[in-house]
Design an enzyme around this catalytic site. Sequence first.
Site, PDB file in Angstrom:
ATOM      1  CB  CYS A   1      -0.907   0.027   1.227  1.00 37.67           C
ATOM      2  SG  CYS A   1      -2.363  -1.035   1.080  1.00 37.67           S
TER       3      CYS A   1
ATOM      4  CG  HIS B   1       1.805 -10.587  -3.803  1.00 35.13           C
ATOM      5  ND1 HIS B   1       1.376 -10.524  -2.499  1.00 35.13           N
ATOM      6  CD2 HIS B   1       2.740 -11.562  -3.843  1.00 35.13           C
ATOM      7  CE1 HIS B   1       2.034 -11.415  -1.773  1.00 35.13           C
ATOM      8  NE2 HIS B   1       2.871 -12.067  -2.567  1.00 35.13           N
TER       9      HIS B   1
ATOM     10  CG  ASP C   1      10.126 -10.322  -5.565  1.00 33.08           C
ATOM     11  OD1 ASP C   1       9.013 -10.790  -5.268  1.00 33.08           O
ATOM     12  OD2 ASP C   1      11.095 -10.305  -4.758  1.00 33.08           O
TER      13      ASP C   1
HETATM   14  P1  5GP Z   1       4.856 -13.843  -0.950  1.00 30.65           P
HETATM   15  O1  5GP Z   1       5.820 -14.757  -0.275  1.00 30.65           O
HETATM   16  O2  5GP Z   1       4.056 -13.029   0.024  1.00 30.65           O
HETATM   17  O3  5GP Z   1       4.018 -14.544  -1.994  1.00 30.65           O
HETATM   18  O4  5GP Z   1       5.759 -12.850  -1.808  1.00 30.65           O
HETATM   19  C1  5GP Z   1       6.138 -11.588  -1.365  1.00 30.65           C
HETATM   20  C2  5GP Z   1       7.187 -11.100  -2.317  1.00 30.65           C
HETATM   21  O5  5GP Z   1       7.379  -9.705  -2.081  1.00 30.65           O
HETATM   22  C3  5GP Z   1       8.551 -11.773  -2.135  1.00 30.65           C
HETATM   23  O6  5GP Z   1       8.939 -12.394  -3.372  1.00 30.65           O
HETATM   24  C4  5GP Z   1       9.485 -10.624  -1.740  1.00 30.65           C
HETATM   25  O7  5GP Z   1      10.764 -10.758  -2.298  1.00 30.65           O
HETATM   26  C5  5GP Z   1       8.735  -9.402  -2.260  1.00 30.65           C
HETATM   27  N1  5GP Z   1       8.980  -8.179  -1.498  1.00 30.65           N
HETATM   28  C6  5GP Z   1       8.908  -8.040  -0.141  1.00 30.65           C
HETATM   29  N2  5GP Z   1       9.191  -6.766   0.210  1.00 30.65           N
HETATM   30  C7  5GP Z   1       9.428  -6.085  -0.947  1.00 30.65           C
HETATM   31  C8  5GP Z   1       9.775  -4.732  -1.232  1.00 30.65           C
HETATM   32  O8  5GP Z   1       9.920  -3.888  -0.339  1.00 30.65           O
HETATM   33  N3  5GP Z   1       9.957  -4.391  -2.539  1.00 30.65           N
HETATM   34  C9  5GP Z   1       9.803  -5.305  -3.560  1.00 30.65           C
HETATM   35  N4  5GP Z   1      10.003  -4.871  -4.807  1.00 30.65           N
HETATM   36  N5  5GP Z   1       9.465  -6.594  -3.317  1.00 30.65           N
HETATM   37  C10 5GP Z   1       9.291  -6.990  -2.033  1.00 30.65           C
HETATM   38 ZN    ZN Z   2      -1.814  -3.269   1.210  1.00 26.06          ZN
END
Ligand code: 5GP
Ligand code: ZN
Length: 123
Positions: free
Chosen positions: A16, A109, A39
């Site tokens: 957000c 996402h 990512d």
């Molecule tokens: P999940 O495990 O929730 O499906 O994936 C979350 C993704 O968000 C991970 O692949 C992680 O690397 C990415 N991520 C987490 N924090 C950030 C951030 O601050 N910036 C970006 N660009 N990606 C993020």
């Molecule tokens: Zn959010």
Amino acid sequence: MTARRNETHDPDCIFCRMVTGETPVEAVYESTDTLFFRDISPKAKVHVLGIPKRHIVSLAHMTDDDQLLIGKLIHDATKVARDLGLVAGGYRIISNVGDDAGQVVKHVHFHVLGGERLGPMRC
Ligand code: 5GP
Ligand code: ZN
């Protein structure tokens, strides 16, 4: 899908804060209701995340009113994949839902992964 409504913005949510600009983000694609960015910790040569601008915790939290938004996310992810040259080689779209799936960021996402042979699950 349930009939619950969602908050539009969570000030404690990292995604957000990207939507509002509080956390800088380099968008690879942006529409009125979606945002795509790379990512921070890529699990493939190309690894983009696509989010709705509205805060929704996960796909399991989307309501009947979100049907068009889900379609828009997939549609835009397909456009991003095309723009990044992933279509010829193929690509993968993943959305982790909840703890067993390893969802870390609690804002819906889609991971868009490609640019190389992917093999088994990555995210
Ligand atoms: P999940 O495990 O929730 O499906 O994936 C979350 C993704 O968000 C991970 O692949 C992680 O690397 C990415 N991520 C987490 N924090 C950030 C951030 O601050 N910036 C970006 N660009 N990606 C993020
Ligand atoms: Zn959010």
